[in-house]
Design a protein around this motif. Sequence first.
Motif, PDB file in Angstrom:
ATOM      1  N   TYR A 212       4.823   0.057  -3.394  1.00  0.00           N
ATOM      2  CA  TYR A 212       4.456  -0.223  -4.788  1.00  0.00           C
ATOM      3  C   TYR A 212       3.744   0.968  -5.447  1.00  0.00           C
ATOM      4  O   TYR A 212       4.139   1.420  -6.532  1.00  0.00           O
ATOM      5  N   PRO A 213       2.701   1.525  -4.792  1.00  0.00           N
ATOM      6  CA  PRO A 213       2.058   2.702  -5.413  1.00  0.00           C
ATOM      7  C   PRO A 213       3.011   3.870  -5.588  1.00  0.00           C
ATOM      8  O   PRO A 213       2.958   4.591  -6.584  1.00  0.00           O
ATOM      9  N   MET A 214       3.903   4.026  -4.611  1.00  0.00           N
ATOM     10  CA  MET A 214       4.859   5.144  -4.672  1.00  0.00           C
ATOM     11  C   MET A 214       5.783   4.988  -5.889  1.00  0.00           C
ATOM     12  O   MET A 214       5.961   5.925  -6.678  1.00  0.00           O
TER      13      MET A 214
ATOM     14  N   THR B  68       3.853   5.458  -9.045  1.00  0.00           N
ATOM     15  CA  THR B  68       3.555   6.867  -9.305  1.00  0.00           C
ATOM     16  C   THR B  68       4.751   7.552  -9.951  1.00  0.00           C
ATOM     17  O   THR B  68       4.603   8.293 -10.929  1.00  0.00           O
TER      18      THR B  68
ATOM     19  N   PHE C 129       0.793  -1.233   0.000  1.00  0.00           N
ATOM     20  CA  PHE C 129       0.000   0.000   0.000  1.00  0.00           C
ATOM     21  C   PHE C 129       0.823   1.280   0.000  1.00  0.00           C
ATOM     22  O   PHE C 129       0.281   2.357  -0.037  1.00  0.00           O
ATOM     23  N   PHE C 130       2.129   1.179   0.114  1.00  0.00           N
ATOM     24  CA  PHE C 130       2.918   2.402   0.034  1.00  0.00           C
ATOM     25  C   PHE C 130       4.042   2.290  -0.999  1.00  0.00           C
ATOM     26  O   PHE C 130       4.077   3.075  -1.952  1.00  0.00           O
TER      27      PHE C 130
END
Lengths: 449, 314
Positions: B35-37, B40, B32-33
């Motif tokens: 990978y998305p980071m 992005t 939740f942090f």
Amino acid sequence: MPTRISEVVRKAAFALTASTVLLLSTTACTGQSATGSDDDASKETTLTFWHAWSAPNEVKAVKSLIAGFEKAHPNIQVNVVGNMTDDKINQALRAGGTKAPDVISSFTTNNVGKFCSSGALVDLNPYFEKADIDPSTTFPKAMNEYTQFDGNRCAAPLLGDAYGLYYNKTAFEKAGITAPPKTWSEFAADAEKLTITQGNTFKQLGFMPNYHGWETTTEHYLGQFSPTYFDTAGKSTIATDPAVASAFTVQKKLVDDLGGFKKLETFRSTLGDEWGPKHPFQTGQVAMQLDGEWRLGMALDAKPDFEIGVAPLPVPDDQAAQYGKGYITGTIAGIAATSKKQNAAWELVKYMTTDTDAVVAFSNAIHNVPSTLAALKSPDLKYDARFKTFLDIAANPNSTTSPASINGGVYLTTVQQLGYDYESGKVTDLKAGLQKAASQIDTDIAQAK
Amino acid sequence: MAATHTLRAKHRRSALRTLAFLSPWLIGFAVFFAYPMISTVYFSFMHYDGFRPPTWSGTKNWTYVFEHYPFFWPALRNTLWLVVIMVTLRVLFGLGIGMLITKIKTGTGVFRTLFYLPYLAPPVAATMAFAFLLNPGTGPVNSILENVGIPAPGWFNDPNWSKPALTLMFLWGVGDLMVIFMAALLDVPKEQYEAAELDGASAWQRFRFVTLPNISPIIMFAVVTGVIAAMQCYTQPLVAGKVASGVIQGAGTMFEPGYPEHSTLTLPQLVYNLGFQRFDYGSACVVALVLFALSMAFTALLMRRRGGLIQAGD
């Protein structure tokens, strides 16, 4: 010195901050590719159809349209979901999934370029060819144009919208006006005659010219001036096409002459909303209204205490010969690229958009302009005599639409933004404003390519 | 040798055990942090519309957002305005109400409930209610102001008043801070006030030298969480702008958020506009990263300054 509490606070802050990016990026930056399908349209299946209509009579009409389809195709059931905005449709087309729509209809033809260029909706050309239907001889010219982009026909017209002028005949008589205005000069004079002030506000306003006044968007005004928007190389022409500057000047003069931006905005904030029974034209607060053909049914339902007149919108003084034209848009229908039932979906799209009886019945029920040439001529078409004005506008060869663009209606929002800034006085140099807007449109299109 | 080997194995087991206990958080962090980071950052350098495969575009999205996207700088200014002005006022107001309620002898429960209730109002409903109350033409607030001879502002219809109107609405919903501050204020040891009074401290001195040091960690908490909430401010300005503008997305109409004159536009609205309305996920990711960097910068700045607010041993 770090403390236990500050550590906790720091971690909490970090986690919350991280969640900003997490929430935004996980949703914004993932997606999936479009897929085709080889389903058998003669087998038992259920389709999901999303549409944007929300008024009770409209929802009833959609149900009736779908019932007709299910009767003709007993093997296909349709799950109808209404009141869908374009934002929701966009997301569903991107995300797909079991609850995503197989067929969508959207009110915003501005999005067709985006739907086609991105592959969000499947190209219907092969389906039309297979069904031996020629779109160019089936649909009116403008509608045929706004449902495709760069040769990709990703949509079909599902009823059309033509914009005209509604006027309060009773107020016209009281003001001594005998006929609806045909040019913008006549219109401006009539709007002033029809305006009755009351203190700092209005008892009756001749016309609400502000761009925030419901359908008085820049593209609807511009339609009467026949702008080009883009040259053959795809570059914006809004700064070089005199029609655009002319439309802005006419609107700004109306704003200034009818009381000024601030006074009009304050009055506007007291008026009822566009889709409710307290619409200011229906309550008699505004004597003339730029609106689509659907307003006639809505206004009659509201049982106003005056007689409603309908006419084409005025044209520029030097284009008096083209009086009768208008801006054309409409609802479009398409098949989601993520659908696994595209052949069955085509059966629904084909029925809704090309079956003359279905189109006529839907048009009769929803008070929209039919979207096929056969339906426009159908003797079964029932309408108020005033509705004929919109059929004529739709058939008028000088009527215009706004062209599809790779990034959807972004160029129209740029034009609209200039409109907001010009009418409010934030931008005073129109020529410079148009040049800046044209440059912005070109940059936005380059970014989307 | 054998002893070293055994020790190393013991350390390894200990490390694995620690990791096993940490794994729920680590997995959550990665999924939740991290990978998305990373995604992005990756997509901020790609041309991606969500349908076709992403293609490398270098710094094009960054240049577009910073140099050519007309809404970025107004949205950044508005977001910073909300962070500085709205957060400050919310903390001061929340603290003020909390202090007043702790002083009340009777009916405390009634006042606590009354001040907390607005916080429970759903954001859309609260915004609609404020748009109605502050309507420049028909709203009761302006009617009262006009009756007492005060010039009535345009509120959500005036670019100079739209952010103060939003702030007013956020102050109305200050119940969450009030409860936290009340708990902190009631927790301040009474003997410290008694000692200060014996020393002849004035009301201001008692607040400055007793109350403030005791509740400073809570003020820090309120400021940091307030800053992050202000950074994420999306629903209220969007709804206020839409309601006041009168533009309803219908046939052939396009809506650009931020009415009037971009004054209610915030960075999260841009992420939505670029990503979900324009299908320009690359540029949406750039704005999301700017938002992240700003949040981190504000938090780091506040943490560095915490020495002045939070006393050692708190």
